[in-house]
Design a protein around this motif. Structure first.
Motif, PDB file in Angstrom:
ATOM      1  N   UNK A   7     -51.003 -30.987  73.516  1.00 14.48           N
ATOM      2  CA  UNK A   7     -51.171 -32.273  74.182  1.00 14.48           C
ATOM      3  C   UNK A   7     -51.660 -32.014  75.598  1.00 14.48           C
ATOM      4  N   UNK A   8     -52.283 -33.009  76.210  1.00 14.36           N
ATOM      5  CA  UNK A   8     -52.689 -32.918  77.608  1.00 14.36           C
ATOM      6  C   UNK A   8     -51.987 -34.008  78.404  1.00 14.36           C
ATOM      7  N   UNK A  54     -52.410 -28.674  80.076  1.00 16.20           N
ATOM      8  CA  UNK A  54     -52.280 -28.557  78.628  1.00 16.20           C
ATOM      9  C   UNK A  54     -50.852 -28.140  78.303  1.00 16.20           C
ATOM     10  N   UNK A  55     -50.294 -28.744  77.286  1.00 18.40           N
ATOM     11  CA  UNK A  55     -48.955 -28.389  76.821  1.00 18.40           C
ATOM     12  C   UNK A  55     -49.066 -27.856  75.395  1.00 18.40           C
ATOM     13  N   UNK A  56     -48.436 -26.696  75.172  1.00 16.70           N
ATOM     14  CA  UNK A  56     -48.336 -26.102  73.840  1.00 16.70           C
ATOM     15  C   UNK A  56     -46.881 -26.182  73.417  1.00 16.70           C
ATOM     16  N   UNK A  57     -46.605 -26.968  72.398  1.00 19.87           N
ATOM     17  CA  UNK A  57     -45.245 -27.136  71.887  1.00 19.87           C
ATOM     18  C   UNK A  57     -45.078 -26.333  70.619  1.00 19.87           C
ATOM     19  N   UNK A  67     -41.424 -35.556  66.236  1.00 22.18           N
ATOM     20  CA  UNK A  67     -41.945 -35.074  67.515  1.00 22.18           C
ATOM     21  C   UNK A  67     -43.127 -35.928  67.954  1.00 22.18           C
ATOM     22  N   UNK A  68     -44.043 -36.236  67.054  1.00 18.32           N
ATOM     23  CA  UNK A  68     -45.206 -37.049  67.403  1.00 18.32           C
ATOM     24  C   UNK A  68     -44.777 -38.416  67.934  1.00 18.32           C
ATOM     25  N   UNK A  82     -52.407 -35.623  70.706  1.00 13.70           N
ATOM     26  CA  UNK A  82     -51.322 -34.949  69.989  1.00 13.70           C
ATOM     27  C   UNK A  82     -51.971 -34.355  68.737  1.00 13.70           C
ATOM     28  N   UNK A  83     -52.178 -33.047  68.757  1.00 17.83           N
ATOM     29  CA  UNK A  83     -52.863 -32.349  67.678  1.00 17.83           C
ATOM     30  C   UNK A  83     -52.000 -31.168  67.260  1.00 17.83           C
TER      31      UNK A  83
END
Length: 104
Positions: A7-8, A54-57, A67-68, A82-83
């Motif tokens: 996500x950004x 940028x966030x990496x979950x 989560x989405x 959200x990818x």
């Protein structure tokens, strides 16, 4: 199965608040915040050029829907990115830690 969700966000503060909530709620084991991104995109008929983070979950596939939904509520954007990807491979100890750290 391990899942990586990207996500950004407009800034590190809003990203950190969202990541902290997702980790506390055990929807993600970890969130990595990467500053310094620049996004160029079409929005409302204009081309935008914005600084973002940028966030990496890291989570598990069965938790993605929750989560989405939660990330969308926490996110400041009207239409957040959200990818999710399923990694082709991951270290077993790391995948085990993600599984142990997230809720069922």
């Amino acid at each position: 199965m391990l899942l990586l969700v990207v996500s950004t966000f407009p800034d590190a503060e809003s990203a950190a608040a969202a990541v902290r909530a997702l980790v506390e709620e055990k929807l993600a084991a970890c969130g990595t915040i990467l500053p310094g991104a620049r996004s160029i995109y079409a929005w409302d008929g204009k081309i935008e050029d914005a600084a973002e983070v940028v966030v990496l979950l890291k989570t598990r596939a069965p938790l993605y829907a929750k989560l989405e939904k939660r990330l969308a509520k926490l996110h400041p954007y009207e239409v957040p990115e959200i990818v999710a990807w399923e990694p082709g491979a991951s270290a077993k100890p790391y995948a085990d830690w993600v599984a142990a750290t997230t809720s069922a």
